[in-house]
Write an enzyme that holds these catalytic residues in place. Structure first.
Site, PDB file in Angstrom:
ATOM      1  N   GLU A   4    -105.086  24.175  27.525  1.00  4.82           N
ATOM      2  CA  GLU A   4    -105.094  22.808  28.055  1.00  4.82           C
ATOM      3  C   GLU A   4    -106.157  21.951  27.376  1.00  4.82           C
ATOM      4  OE1 GLU A   4    -102.647  21.942  29.646  1.00  4.82           O
ATOM      5  OE2 GLU A   4    -101.868  23.830  30.434  1.00  4.82           O
ATOM      6  N   HIS A   7    -104.635  20.398  24.379  1.00 10.01           N
ATOM      7  CA  HIS A   7    -103.953  19.146  24.733  1.00 10.01           C
ATOM      8  C   HIS A   7    -104.966  18.014  24.893  1.00 10.01           C
ATOM      9  CE1 HIS A   7     -99.947  20.686  25.226  1.00 10.01           C
ATOM     10  NE2 HIS A   7    -100.251  21.499  26.222  1.00 10.01           N
TER      11      HIS A   7
END
Length: 602
Positions: free
Chosen positions: A392, A395
């Protein structure tokens, strides 16, 4: 008998929750901002029917829409995160409903823009560019819109679809509420014999247990509510796929897949090449399961046995603090600017880490151009959670760097690119751990298995999902009702093909399709597989300290959505139009499979 309960949201320590004051001081402040955006939209609609009359009008419309979108993103994400923090809290759910309804109305009000852009004569648009230099910023966006000319409807039709957007996407909201707020998996026994609640977040602790009775009980308990509600889950999926196929048909696409891939000019052959290549390499994953079956001396070897670590349970456990430190150290290979961005993410509470009652399951990243990215986690102290954090964070840093470089209309990378940045980090973390524990046989086995499991879960598993999804879309398009029985049969055949002869089916076939939230994201899952394969090639160059590879990757991170994904990846060094990137990825997988096999047989 000891019983552990999830904390309510208000008892979770502040340092483990994201700081939504980075967006708005309060719910009331967000509502007030939303009202100002509504007023701005009302002003924007005064341009309806006039967009193509002059370069000045076109520029004014594009700049107004850009500002509206920036404001709406901030307001929507605030409501979205408030809801996902605790889906049982009525105030948060109501707030999200309010902003979602407003977004639907605004989509209808602003739907006139694209048809008017498409209607501009090409020669006239060329003159507009010549007379108004500020239009250059929007040239790629305008090109993308105009390339969709055959699929853009009349003003009234676009307004109707925009107004119906919330209803057409309702199946997604219904699914998430059912899956995150209403499912109860009951109590199961842990390794110490205590009864504890089973949740989305702690399931892996039980399914990876060395005690076969523990993982069997937890697996069957997790499957039970999905099976009991199988007809409801089938209906939500049928409704979602039906709405996507309907919209594709209305917009004159041949299929839902063609519609989903067209916006970013992804050839459908990329999808088919992935499925073909993965099917050709199924013997590798079958070999992996057969190896586990042999080493664990289990016959039959059930699906609920496959997640048990061969090296032992809970090696390399990491707390949240330790996981952050490990992620920082591993990703330092990406340079000081990347590390500085990560430190902001960690120190400024962009992350919501702890699981709490009613919190949305899983993990994700969502960014706000005028603020920062936010990450949802449901942390456990397993090494897996550190991998999710690295994923994550990939991202988040992709968003962070593209937002610094690109205007807002190009700052969001399409999913086809976004998943490259996340899985890239997972590959780097694996290389880092293999080097760190090179002299520790048990740790090496554990890390290699984590890597192999990641590859299996991302390339093989997501391609299995992609096959299921595409066949479900095709069946619905051809008039087949997607009943629970039909979906169970379709899913079961694919599960047996992908798991191979060493693995014996267990439990219900429903759970392994009903629990997948990405089926409500419209041809999303295949991109995990293509991205992992692309990231494997890119990360190898960076890890081996190839300066050219690092510079190209940094350029990739800053590119956002400023070009078509295929072109951005070509510039980074990966050609997605053939299968060679997949062949290279399977080569790495086979090397790691050989390595762990040698260690296990030594």
């Amino acid at each position: 008998m000891a019983t552990e309960k999830l904390l309510p949201r208000d008892q979770v320590p502040e340092q483990l929750k994201w700081n939504l004051k980075l967006l708005f001081e309060s719910d009331d402040a967000m509502k007030a901002a939303l009202q100002q955006t509504i007023l701005r939209v009302n002003e924007f609609t005064q341009l309806q029917g006039k967009v193509g009359q002059s370069a000045a009008n076109l520029l004014a419309a594009l700049q107004a829409e850009k500002r509206i979108n920036e404001e709406l993103e901030r307001e929507f994400v605030y409501g979205f995160l408030r809801r996902d923090s605790d889906t049982t809290q009525a105030q948060a759910v109501s707030l999200y409903g309010e902003v979602a309804n407003t977004l639907s109305r605004i989509s209808a009000q602003t739907a006139f823009l694209e048809p008017e852009i498409v209607a501009i004569d090409e020669a006239q648009l060329t003159k507009f560019y010549a007379t108004e230099p500020q239009l250059t910023e929007f040239k790629f966006m305008l090109t993308k819109i105009r390339q969709q000319k055959a699929h853009i409807l009349s003003d009234k039709e676009e307004q109707l679809l925009g107004r119906a957007g919330k209803a057409l996407d309702a199946a997604d909201d219904i699914y998430n509420t059912l899956n995150d707020a209403d499912l109860d998996f009951g109590l199961v026994h842990d390794d110490n014999g205590n009864q504890v609640p089973l949740t989305h977040g702690n399931r892996s602790q039980f399914t990876e247990s060395q005690n076969r009775n523990v993982r069997r009980e937890a697996t069957l308990a997790y499957e039970k509510p999905y099976h009991n509600l199988r007809n409801t889950f089938a209906q939500t999926l049928n409704s979602f796929i039906s709405s996507q196929n309907m919209q594709a048909e209305v917009r004159h696409f041949d299929s839902g897949r063609a519609a989903a891939l067209s916006g970013e000019q992804i050839p459908e052959s990329v999808y088919d090449t992935l499925v073909k290549s993965v099917n050709e390499h199924l013997p590798l994953v079958h070999r992996w399961y057969a190896l586990k079956k042999e080493i664990m001396q289990l016959d039959p070897f059930y699906k609920y046995d496959i997640n048990v670590p061969i090296a032992g349970q809970d090696l390399l456990k990491t707390t949240f603090a330790e996981g952050k430190a490990m992620t920082l150290d591993a990703l330092s290979v990406l340079g000081p600017e990347y590390v500085a961005g990560l430190k902001q993410e960690f120190d400024q509470r962009w992350i919501d880490a702890a699981e709490n009652k009613g919190k949305r399951s899983g993990g994700y990243q969502i960014s706000v151009y005028t603020a920062n990215p936010f990450i949802l986690l449901n942390w456990t102290d397993k090494l897996y959670s550190t991998y999710v954090l690295a994923h994550e964070s990939g991202h988040a840093m992709h968003s962070y760097f593209s937002q610094k470089k690109q205007p807002s209309e190009y700052a969001d990378a399409p999913i086809f690119l976004a998943e490259v940045a996340s899985t890239f980090n997972e590959n780097i973390l694996t290389d880092y751990l293999l080097k760190k524990y090179a002299d520790n046989k048990q740790a090496l086995i554990f890390i290699l298995e984590q890597s192999i499991s990641g590859f299996v879960g991302t390339i093989y598993r997501q391609t299995q999902f992609a096959e299921f999804e595409h066949q479900a879309y095709q069946a619905e398009q051809n008039g087949q009702a997607l009943t629970a029985d039909y979906l169970d049969q379709l899913n079961g055949e694919l599960v047996n093909k992908y798991y191979g002869p060493a693995v014996t089916e267990s439990g219900t076939r429903t759970q392994s399709w009903a629990y997948v939230p990405h089926f409500y994201m419209n041809y999303y899952v295949y991109q995990y597989a293509t991205s992992w394969a692309a990231a494997t090639a890119l990360s190898q160059g960076v890890w081996q300290h190839d300066e050219d590879a690092l510079e190209k990757y940094q350029t990739f991170l800053r590119a956002g959505g400023s070009d078509y994904p295929i072109e951005i990846l070509k510039q980074a060094g990966v050609d997605m139009t053939n299968d060679q990137y997949l062949v290279r990825a399977f080569g790495v997988f086979e090397q790691r499979l050989d390595q762990i096999e040698q260690l296990l047989r030594a």
